[in-house]
Motif scaffolding. Structure first.
Motif, short mmCIF file in Angstrom:
data_model
loop_
_atom_site.label_atom_id
_atom_site.label_comp_id
_atom_site.label_asym_id
_atom_site.label_seq_id
_atom_site.Cartn_x
_atom_site.Cartn_y
_atom_site.Cartn_z
N CYS A 338 0.82 -1.22 0.00
CA CYS A 338 0.00 0.00 0.00
C CYS A 338 0.85 1.27 0.00
O CYS A 338 0.34 2.36 -0.24
CB CYS A 338 -0.96 0.00 1.18
SG CYS A 338 -0.10 0.14 2.74
N ASP A 339 2.15 1.13 0.27
CA ASP A 339 3.02 2.31 0.19
C ASP A 339 3.19 2.78 -1.25
O ASP A 339 3.48 3.94 -1.50
CB ASP A 339 4.39 2.04 0.85
CG ASP A 339 5.05 0.77 0.31
OD1 ASP A 339 4.34 -0.14 -0.17
OD2 ASP A 339 6.29 0.69 0.36
N ARG A 340 2.97 1.87 -2.23
CA ARG A 340 3.14 2.26 -3.64
C ARG A 340 1.91 1.99 -4.51
O ARG A 340 1.71 2.68 -5.49
CB ARG A 340 4.37 1.56 -4.24
CG ARG A 340 5.69 1.93 -3.58
CD ARG A 340 5.97 3.42 -3.58
NE ARG A 340 6.28 3.96 -4.88
CZ ARG A 340 7.50 4.06 -5.39
NH1 ARG A 340 8.55 3.66 -4.70
NH2 ARG A 340 7.69 4.59 -6.59
N VAL A 341 1.13 0.99 -4.16
CA VAL A 341 -0.08 0.75 -4.97
C VAL A 341 -1.21 1.58 -4.38
O VAL A 341 -1.68 1.31 -3.27
CB VAL A 341 -0.47 -0.75 -4.98
CG1 VAL A 341 -1.75 -0.97 -5.81
CG2 VAL A 341 0.65 -1.60 -5.54
N LYS A 342 -1.62 2.59 -5.11
CA LYS A 342 -2.62 3.53 -4.57
C LYS A 342 -4.00 3.30 -5.18
O LYS A 342 -5.00 3.79 -4.65
CB LYS A 342 -2.19 4.98 -4.83
CG LYS A 342 -0.83 5.32 -4.23
CD LYS A 342 -0.88 5.26 -2.71
CE LYS A 342 0.48 5.50 -2.09
NZ LYS A 342 0.47 5.36 -0.63
N VAL A 343 -4.02 2.64 -6.32
CA VAL A 343 -5.28 2.37 -7.01
C VAL A 343 -5.19 0.95 -7.54
O VAL A 343 -4.13 0.53 -8.00
CB VAL A 343 -5.47 3.32 -8.23
CG1 VAL A 343 -6.81 3.06 -8.92
CG2 VAL A 343 -5.35 4.79 -7.82
N ALA A 344 -6.30 0.22 -7.46
CA ALA A 344 -6.36 -1.09 -8.12
C ALA A 344 -7.81 -1.33 -8.53
O ALA A 344 -8.72 -0.96 -7.80
CB ALA A 344 -5.87 -2.21 -7.20
N CYS A 345 -7.99 -1.91 -9.72
CA CYS A 345 -9.35 -2.12 -10.22
C CYS A 345 -9.53 -3.58 -10.58
O CYS A 345 -8.87 -4.09 -11.50
CB CYS A 345 -9.60 -1.28 -11.47
SG CYS A 345 -9.32 0.48 -11.19
N LEU A 346 -10.41 -4.23 -9.83
CA LEU A 346 -10.78 -5.60 -10.18
C LEU A 346 -11.46 -5.54 -11.54
O LEU A 346 -12.45 -4.83 -11.73
CB LEU A 346 -11.75 -6.16 -9.13
CG LEU A 346 -12.31 -7.55 -9.43
CD1 LEU A 346 -11.23 -8.62 -9.34
CD2 LEU A 346 -13.45 -7.90 -8.49
N ALA A 347 -10.93 -6.28 -12.51
CA ALA A 347 -11.50 -6.23 -13.87
C ALA A 347 -12.25 -7.53 -14.11
O ALA A 347 -11.64 -8.58 -14.11
CB ALA A 347 -10.37 -6.07 -14.88
N GLN A 348 -13.55 -7.36 -14.30
CA GLN A 348 -14.31 -6.13 -14.23
C GLN A 348 -15.38 -6.27 -13.15
O GLN A 348 -15.23 -7.15 -12.29
CB GLN A 348 -14.89 -5.82 -15.60
CG GLN A 348 -13.77 -5.66 -16.67
CD GLN A 348 -14.26 -5.09 -17.99
OE1 GLN A 348 -15.40 -4.76 -18.20
NE2 GLN A 348 -13.34 -5.03 -18.96
#
Ligand code: AHR
Length: 494
Positions: A338-348
């Motif tokens: 979480c220090d570097r991944v700020k956005v994630a999108c489960l597709a879809q």
């Protein structure tokens, strides 16, 4: 088998950005039409949005949804989805070979997002279009000035700007399948120039540059390096995409695949920081993992070619229990980074490689992967702690895979410590000792277990075979028992 997990309140990784629990709706197959939107459905609201689907999505508590693509965006004219619906053009979508009626566009989607209690992560077309159209799209959506596109939005009935804060500069531009595929230099230059004027139009937005469309691309690594060399000063995030497969039907390997997610994230962080060093920059580029999931069954022409029809059944992957266990561990990977991944999108999100499925005119239901996502999203908010995992390992393709995989999140607001753990052994249960230091008298209040004896068990419209259960808890014990190949959430109050 025995294992031990130690975490300490004082040793944290960072604050989780809630946008890691994002998802994605593309104009693809039945994601929009007969997915979120079906005006003739018995549950349709005044705008034609299915309420049964909305209710399921609200349970997932998705803070952001990427829109409108995906491959679709690379041939899309955003203006087609605005204004009087009776005058909208019916067009062909080259990406999925379907007919796009344009009855849903940004005008409707921003309203759907409000009803779903989520934000829009908007993507612009950098395949067939360029700087001008990207700028005009920002002006239409976010403009507050007295100008043509901002006024067009007002004329269309939206006095207030949509205020989309996060924007994708195209989609998977490294892929030869992409409409308007580009080299890293071509894309990097275009993304810089488009991003520049988009930010001039609305300086409050954040921008995501396209990274590689998967770890296996021949230009992997080099693509990111070149694109960031061009765009470093204007973008805020670099995208990562990854879909996992189990085509060899090797469950031991498949359940261990979160290790590859960890490696991928760490590789791309290294590239971002290499460019940072080269540029002597004080700015850090973070990651937007804006497409991720399991996807390998609904592939090929049969599943990806719409044969010039409207809302065909495309990429309708049916998820099984082992997919859900992997998805649970992938969410832990995001929490641990979480220090570097700020956005994630489960597709879809709906019908297309999605946790929510619908039948036209009929039911909506939760696929297996719905459940780990729902728990992670609802309870995995706060600060991730570092963990020490003492566990046995198994070997897979020369890699040592720990049986125990997971993450620990301190939700300070609720006074809760939430442990997400999978036992990746296919044969043995695990006695897990938990040592949560500096939390005083904490006690276990909930143990949610996702388990099925059959790794291939699925949910369908008639039966929810894979469902989380609440295990009986022993409040004062520091050990919990994790079934073989199970995913678990342990919630402690402190
Ligand atoms: O999510 C399905 C497709 O996968 C997207 O359109 C594309 O970006 C990726 O290749």
């Amino acid at each position: 088998m025995k294992a031990k997990l130690t975490a300490n309140k004082k040793f944290t990784i960072g604050k989780i950005d809630n946008r890691i629990y994002g998802s994605f709706i593309e104009h693809l197959g039945r994601a929009v039409y007969n997915g979120i939107y079906e005006p003739t459905h018995p549950t349709a609201d005044d705008m034609g949005f299915r309420q049964d689907v909305l209710e399921l999505i609200q349970k997932l508590n998705v803070p952001i949804v990427r829109y409108p693509g995906g491959n679709f965006v690379s041939g899309y004219c955003w203006e087609d989805g605005t204004g009087d619906k009776s005058k909208r053009p019916k067009k062909i979508d080259m990406a999925w070979k379907t007919i796009e009626s344009n009855q849903v566009g940004v005008d409707e989607f921003q309203e759907w997002a409000k009803r779903a209690n989520t934000e829009v992560m908007m993507a612009v077309n950098l395949g067939t279009r360029g700087v001008t159209e990207a700028q005009q799209c920002v002006e239409y959506c976010n403009g507050t000035m007295d100008s043509y596109y901002a006024n067009l939005r007002r004329e269309n009935g939206f006095e207030e700007p949509f205020n989309f804060k996060l924007w994708c500069l195209g989609n998977e531009m490294d892929g030869p399948w992409q409409i308007g595929h580009k080299t890293a230099d071509e894309y990097g230059r275009l993304a810089l120039e488009a991003g520049k004027v988009m930010k001039w139009t609305d300086p409050s937005i954040e921008l995501v540059a396209c990274g590689s469309s998967s770890i296996g691309m021949p230009t992997y690594g080099e693509w990111e390096y070149t694109v960031l060399n061009h765009t470093y000063d204007v973008v805020d995030y670099l995208s990562l995409h990854l879909y996992f497969n189990n085509t060899k039907d090797d469950s031991a390997k498949f359940l261990g695949d979160a290790e590859y997610m960890d490696d991928f994230i760490e590789d791309i962080v290294a590239v971002c920081d290499t460019v940072k060093a080269k540029k002597h920059s004080n700015k850090t580029i973070n990651l937007s993992f804006d497409e991720w999931n399991v996807w390998y069954r609904a592939v090929g022409d049969k599943h990806g070619d719409g044969r010039w029809t409207e809302a065909p059944h495309l990429l309708e992957e049916v998820y099984n229990f082992e997919d859900a266990v992997l998805v649970g561990t992938l969410l832990s990977s995001f929490q641990n980074h979480c220090d570097r991944v700020k956005v994630a999108c489960l597709a879809q999100l709906v019908n297309v490689i999605a946790p929510v499925m619908t039948e036209n005119g009929g039911k909506a239901w939760a696929q297996t992967i719905f459940y780990p996502f729902m728990y992670a999203s609802n309870y995995g908010r706060g600060t991730t702690l570092q963990t020490i995992k003492e566990t046995e390992y198994y070997e897979c393709n020369g890699k040592q895979i720990p049986y125990l995989y997971g993450s620990v999140v301190d939700n300070e607001e609720r006074g809760e410590l939430v442990v997400f753990v999978a036992n990746r052994s296919l044969e043995e249960s695990m006695e897990l000792e938990l040592c949560l230091e500096n939390y005083g008298n904490y006690k276990l209040v909930e143990h949610v277990e996702l388990y099925h004896d059959d790794l291939k068990a699925i949910n369908d419209k008639d039966e929810q075979r894979v469902l989380p259960v609440n295990r009986e808890i022993e409040e004062n014990s520091s050990t919990v028992s994790l079934k073989k190949h199970s995913w678990n959430m342990l919630r402690f109050k402190y």
